[in-house]
Design a protein around this motif. Structure first.
Motif, short mmCIF file in Angstrom:
data_model
loop_
_atom_site.label_atom_id
_atom_site.label_comp_id
_atom_site.label_asym_id
_atom_site.label_seq_id
_atom_site.Cartn_x
_atom_site.Cartn_y
_atom_site.Cartn_z
N PRO A 140 -14.21 13.10 -66.67
CA PRO A 140 -15.16 13.60 -65.67
C PRO A 140 -14.58 14.78 -64.90
N SER A 141 -15.48 15.68 -64.51
CA SER A 141 -14.98 16.90 -63.87
C SER A 141 -14.98 16.81 -62.35
N ASN A 142 -15.84 15.93 -61.79
CA ASN A 142 -15.93 15.88 -60.33
C ASN A 142 -15.01 14.83 -59.74
N VAL A 143 -13.73 14.95 -60.06
CA VAL A 143 -12.76 13.98 -59.58
C VAL A 143 -11.97 14.62 -58.45
N SER A 144 -11.78 13.83 -57.38
CA SER A 144 -10.92 14.34 -56.30
C SER A 144 -10.12 13.18 -55.75
N GLY A 145 -9.16 13.46 -54.97
CA GLY A 145 -8.42 12.39 -54.29
C GLY A 145 -7.15 11.95 -54.98
N LEU A 146 -6.95 12.36 -56.19
CA LEU A 146 -5.75 11.89 -56.90
C LEU A 146 -4.55 12.79 -56.57
N GLN A 147 -4.35 13.01 -55.29
CA GLN A 147 -3.35 14.01 -54.90
C GLN A 147 -1.92 13.58 -55.17
N ASN A 148 -1.72 12.29 -55.42
CA ASN A 148 -0.35 11.83 -55.69
C ASN A 148 -0.10 11.53 -57.15
N LEU A 149 -1.07 11.85 -58.00
CA LEU A 149 -0.92 11.52 -59.41
C LEU A 149 0.25 12.30 -60.03
N GLN A 150 1.18 11.57 -60.61
CA GLN A 150 2.34 12.22 -61.22
C GLN A 150 2.32 12.13 -62.74
N SER A 151 1.74 11.03 -63.26
CA SER A 151 1.68 10.87 -64.71
C SER A 151 0.24 10.60 -65.13
#
Ligand SMILES: *[C@@H]1O[C@H](CO)[C@@H](O)[C@H](O)[C@H]1NC(C)=O
Ligand SMILES: *[C@@H]1O[C@H](CO)[C@@H](O)[C@H](O)[C@H]1NC(C)=O
Ligand SMILES: *[C@@H]1O[C@H](CO)[C@@H](O)[C@H](O)[C@H]1NC(C)=O
Ligand SMILES: *[C@@H]1O[C@H](CO)[C@@H](O)[C@H](O)[C@H]1NC(C)=O
Ligand SMILES: *[C@@H]1O[C@H](CO)[C@@H](O)[C@H](O)[C@H]1NC(C)=O
Ligand SMILES: *[C@@H]1O[C@H](CO)[C@@H](O)[C@H](O)[C@H]1NC(C)=O
Ligand SMILES: *[C@@H]1O[C@H](CO)[C@@H](O)[C@H](O)[C@H]1NC(C)=O
Ligand SMILES: *[C@@H]1O[C@H](CO)[C@@H](O)[C@H](O)[C@H]1NC(C)=O
Ligand SMILES: *[C@@H]1O[C@H](CO)[C@@H](O)[C@H](O)[C@H]1NC(C)=O
Ligand SMILES: *[C@@H]1O[C@H](CO)[C@@H](O)[C@H](O)[C@H]1NC(C)=O
Ligand SMILES: *[C@@H]1O[C@H](CO)[C@@H](O)[C@H](O)[C@H]1NC(C)=O
Ligand SMILES: *[C@@H]1O[C@H](CO)[C@@H](O)[C@H](O)[C@H]1NC(C)=O
Length: 832
Positions: free
Chosen positions: A344-355
């Motif tokens: 999906p393209s409208n994803v937000s909030g995963l600012q800490n995603l490392q892997s």
């Protein structure tokens, strides 16, 4: 200072001491000191270990001081009894746990972890009935329990809160004799077997349960309420046998924060009530047989680690866009499932995603921009999907592994990938990337794997690539790279794999390759290199695969007593202009080929580097087929000198290379007889001597080659009877075509009753095959020898399957695949 002041000072000092000493706890009782000292005297300290950071607590114990002040010892303030003893990490080399511990009956804490104890844990430990915490972790299995003692221990320690026996060899079933106060039970890797008593899962104060890595232990989950549901926060059951479904009762474990159930043989879908576990922070269900959609994960608002790798989950990733408050998420691994559709393209909030690991699924569409904007992204693996479109510029500067291989991505290699300071793996192969390889790529000082193969890259190979000091794998094969190879491989480089094959490279083999002392695989095949045989490569002590096929190499391979190539397994010089006699000496030094290392259980692969996510997939030409193997066994031994202008006899020394599986000397100008010594090649599977000028009879001894599946002797000047029996009964006419002097089955020409040998018909003359020269028309086509039509089609299908983009399961198939292909070929052959 006046006398008065001095007196005052002394009085003060005296009072101080009085106050201080009266505040001291009771002295350590004699019997307890004695127990500790006797224990102390039983061992010696491993000084090596202590110098390497271990801290041997007992060294500071001193007979003339209060034992309550000793390192690792703690006494009760009022009674003076020793209540805590912590000897963890003390490196008490090879010592046994002293039964004297039983005398420290007031102990509430006993920690003997990582102290190199060996032997049996003494029954006397059971006397420590006041223990709250008992920890005896071991990093070997040198510590054991007499099974009944564990039961007695558990029964007597009625106050126990925390128990940790990780790595101790318990080798029994789990007795149900736990104190009801138990909060932490840690029995990881303890050789437990039998069925876990359900009561353990009902211990009503249980907070953490770790029974991982006990493959013989069967766990059945409660199907209704768990009595531990209010308290249980951490559950580690990876590597136990929990065959079956995840029961709905998990929905009651509302305190659960960590749930680790990888490799448990679980199946079915995730039950709905599991979505009620809104406090979950880490969920790891890797390597099971779980299935169904994964659409409800958005309910896990606090999750930081979500890993479902290697299951059969399907459906789409829509849920990613549902919860915008996924700020904790650091790891998302859905690799090796059956997920479909786009990200999906409208994803937000995963600012800490490392892997972000989504490899080996059926995902498609473009890679959405939010992925390229993740500020902390370190590991991105989207390989083996159907992603298309361009790769955008990355915002993150923290990338350390990027794999986008096996997709349909296009456009140039993004510049932002070339200024990552910590990038160590970059794999973009098997896409449609275009443009040039910028020399700024050499600024990636940490890079270990650079895999850009099978794209449409053009231009020259950057000279500086050979100066990347950490690089192990350099693969730019199957592109449209051109020009001479000017790459300057610097002294001390670590390269193990260099693949420049299937490009338009010209000129000579760069002499600086001599500096690649670790090199195992060198593939320069299918280019336009114009050089003599680079015999100086013999100085590379680890070279296992050398392929120069389909170039413009020329001239004789001169004999020399200094050839070494001792490790070589695959040498492919086919379709070049080499001439002169076959290099006798060269064969003499192929030491690795002189061994039949039939797989004794363990299989070894050439340049297998799982630790950097790299396996050496390689196109192997054997039995007239080009097979792309995901990995190459070290026992896969091949000599291919076909389609050159070699002349003279076939040296009988080849018979010493008993490990050979494939020998192809076809399409040369070889003459003389087939050496009888070839019958020693007992594992030979494919022998092609076709289109030469070989004369004489086929040595009858060759009938002993029971592994031989493909034989091609066509278009020579062979005479006499075709050997009979075993494999020779399976070869068809095509194996012998164009040898007018041959007779016997499968040919229609009868040899007659007597053993008379018909005369050689044509003397050396026009040989059309040979005149084909070294135009390498057939290099990448399958050449079929000795087979009927049915098989050709069957094999073609496999070939096409292998040579086009290989499917998801492919990288995991390796061994099985090889096996299947062989079995299939054998089956086909039987049918004919
Ligand atoms: C033990 O303690 C006494 C008194 O504090 C001291 O004199 C002695 O040197 C110590 N012995 C060791 C081996 O440290
Ligand atoms: C304890 O053992 C160590 C070495 O094993 C020794 O150096 C030390 O003197 C012993 N302490 C006492 C008080 O016996
Ligand atoms: C259990 O503990 C008591 C002391 O609390 C002790 O007398 C008894 O011997 C212990 N039993 C075993 C089997 O060690
Ligand atoms: C564990 O102990 C059992 C006997 O209790 C023994 O048979 C087994 O070999 C041991 N396992 C290891 C890995 O030491
Ligand atoms: C431990 O528990 C089992 C099962 O509850 C019981 O049969 C056994 O007697 C107990 N052992 C001891 C030593 O109490
Ligand atoms: C669960 O706890 C209840 C109440 O304490 C008790 O009656 C019941 O036997 C326990 N169930 C199990 C399976 O231990
Ligand atoms: C695993 O558990 C299932 C059922 O619980 C059982 O049938 C199977 O034999 C067990 N496997 C092993 C290896 O113990
Ligand atoms: C899960 O939560 C829903 C309400 O959100 C509730 O109706 C349901 O009973 C819960 N399931 C379990 C197993 O707790
Ligand atoms: C895993 O589960 C399957 C059934 O789902 C069973 O046949 C198989 O024996 C199990 N494997 C092990 C190792 O227990
Ligand atoms: C997202 O997670 C938060 C935090 O747990 C939760 O409160 C919220 O209901 C979730 N949002 C959705 C749409 O489920
Ligand atoms: C993605 O795959 C689905 C089938 O799984 C297909 O319907 C869809 O058209 C594909 N989308 C793109 C952009 O290729
Ligand atoms: C190889 O290069 C030489 C010049 O170095 C040239 O004369 C010759 O024609 C080239 N051979 C081929 C096959 O291109």
């Amino acid at each position: 200072m006046g006398i008065g002041k001095l007196a005052l000072f002394l009085l003060y000092a005296f009072l101080c001491q009085l106050v201080f000493s009266s505040s001291l706890p009771h002295l350590c009782p004699n019997d307890q000191a004695l127990a500790l000292l006797q224990f102390n005297n039983t061992f010696t300290i491993n000084l090596d270990a202590s110098s390497s950071g271990y801290y041997p607590k007992r060294v500071k114990w001193n007979r003339s001081t209060d034992c309550c002040s000793w390192d690792g010892v703690k006494c009760d303030e009022t009674t003076g009894q020793v209540i805590e003893l912590d000897l963890s990490s003390s490196q008490l080399l090879g010592s046994h746990i002293s039964p004297k511990f039983g005398e420290l009956s007031s102990l509430t804490h006993l920690d003997l972890s990582y102290s190199s104890f060996t032997g049996i844990i003494p029954a006397e430990i059971s006397r420590l009935s006041k223990l709250h915490v008992l920890s005896i972790e071991s990093d070997s299995y040198d510590l054991r329990f007499v099974p009944h003692n564990l039961e007695l221990l558990l029964k007597n320690l009625t106050q126990l809160r925390e128990l940790d026996f990780e790595g101790v060899n318990i080798s029994s079933t789990i007795p149900l004799n736990f104190s009801s106060y138990l909060t932490n039970l840690h029995l990881r890797d303890t050789h437990l077997y039998g069925t876990l008593p359900e009561g353990v899962l009902h211990l009503s104060n249980l907070e953490a349960l770790d029974l991982a890595s006990n493959p013989q232990l069967t766990v059945r989950f409660p199907t209704t309420k768990w009595n531990s549901s209010a308290s249980l926060m951490r559950l580690y059951l990876s590597g136990v046998n929990a065959t079956g479904r995840i029961p709905e009762s998990f929905g009651h474990l509302t305190s659960l924060r960590i749930l680790v159930l990888f490799s448990c043989n679980l199946s079915g879908s995730i039950p709905k009530p599991l979505w009620n576990l809104t406090n979950i922070e880490k969920l790891d269900l890797d390597d099971n047989h779980l299935e169904g959609p994964i659409s409800d994960f958005f309910r896990f608002g606090k999750i930081s680690w979500l890993s479902l790798r290697n299951n059969n989950f399907n459906g789409q990733l829509e849920f990613l866009s549902f919860n915008k408050s996924w700020t904790q998420l650091e790891m998302l691994d859905f690799s090796s499932n059956s997920l479909t559709g786009p990200i999906p393209s409208n994803v937000s909030g995963l600012q800490n995603l490392q892997s972000l690991l989504l490899s080996s699924n059926h995902l498609n569409g473009t890679i959405p921009s939010w992925i390229f904007s993740l500020p902390l992204l370190g590991e991105l693996d989207l390989s083996d999907n159907h992603f298309s479109g361009n790769i955008q510029e990355f915002k993150s500067k923290t990338l350390h592994r990027v794999s986008l291989k096996q997709n349909q991505l296009e456009g140039p290699i993004p510049k932002s990938l070339l200024n990552q300071r910590d990038l160590y793996i970059l794999r973009l192969s098997h896409n449609n990337l275009s443009g040039q390889i910028s020399s700024t790529i050499c600024d990636l000082k940490t890079l270990e794997v650079l895999d850009l193969g099978s794209n449409n890259l053009e231009g020259a190979i950057p000279i500086c690539l050979g100066e990347m000091s950490e690089l192990w794998v350099l693969d730019v094969s199957n592109n449209s790279l051109s020009g001479t190879i000017n790459t300057n491989f610097s002294i001390g480089n670590h390269l193990m794999v260099i693949k420049f094959d299937r490009n338009k490279l010209e000129g000579k083999v760069p002499q600086s390759l001599i500096n690649c002392k670790s090199l195992e695989v060198l593939d320069l095949g299918n280019n336009e290199l114009n050089d003599t045989f680079p015999k100086w490569l013999r100085a590379l002590p680890n070279l296992k695969i050398l392929r120069l096929r389909s170039n413009k190499f020329f001239g004789p391979i001169k004999d020399s007593s200094t050839y070494k190539f001792a490790q070589i397994r695959i040498i492919d010089l086919s379709s070049n202009g080499f001439s002169g006699d076959l290099p006798l000496r060269l064969f003499e030094y192929f030491e690795a080929m002189k061994i039949i290392s039939e797989s004794s259980g363990t299989r070894e692969y050439v340049a297998d580097m799982n630790y950097v996510y790299y396996t050496n997939s390689f196109i192997v030409t054997t039995k007239g087929l080009d097979l792309e193997l995901p990995r190459v066994l070290t026992t896969n031994i091949i000599i291919d000198l076909s389609r050159n202008r070699f002349e003279g006899n076939i040296p009988s020394i080849i018979g010493d290379l008993v490990g050979l599986r494939t020998l192809n000397l076809s399409h040369n100008r070889l003459e003389g007889h087939i050496p009888a010594s070839l019958h020693q090649l007992s594992v030979l599977e494919s022998l092609d001597l076709s289109s030469n000028k070989i004369s004489g009879e086929i040595p009858q001894q060759l009938a002993s080659l029971t592994s031989l599946e493909v034989l091609n002797l066509s278009h020579n000047h062979l005479v006499g009877c075709i050997p009979r029996g075993k494999q020779f009964d399976t070869f068809e006419n095509s194996s012998y075509l164009g040898n007018d002097g041959l007779c016997g089955l499968p040919l229609s020409k009868d040899c007659g009753g007597d053993e008379g040998v018909p005369q050689a018909t044509t003397p050396y003359g026009l040989d059309q095959e040979e005149e084909e020269g070294d135009s390498s028309i057939i290099s990448w086509q399958a050449v079929f020898m000795g087979y009927g039509c049915g098989l050709v089609i069957g094999l073609s299908i496999i070939y096409i399957m292998l040579s086009t983009q290989y499917p998801a399961w492919f990288s995991r198939m390796d061994v099985q695949l090889e096996h299947k292909i062989l079995t299939r070929m054998k089956k086909h052959k039987k049918r004919h």
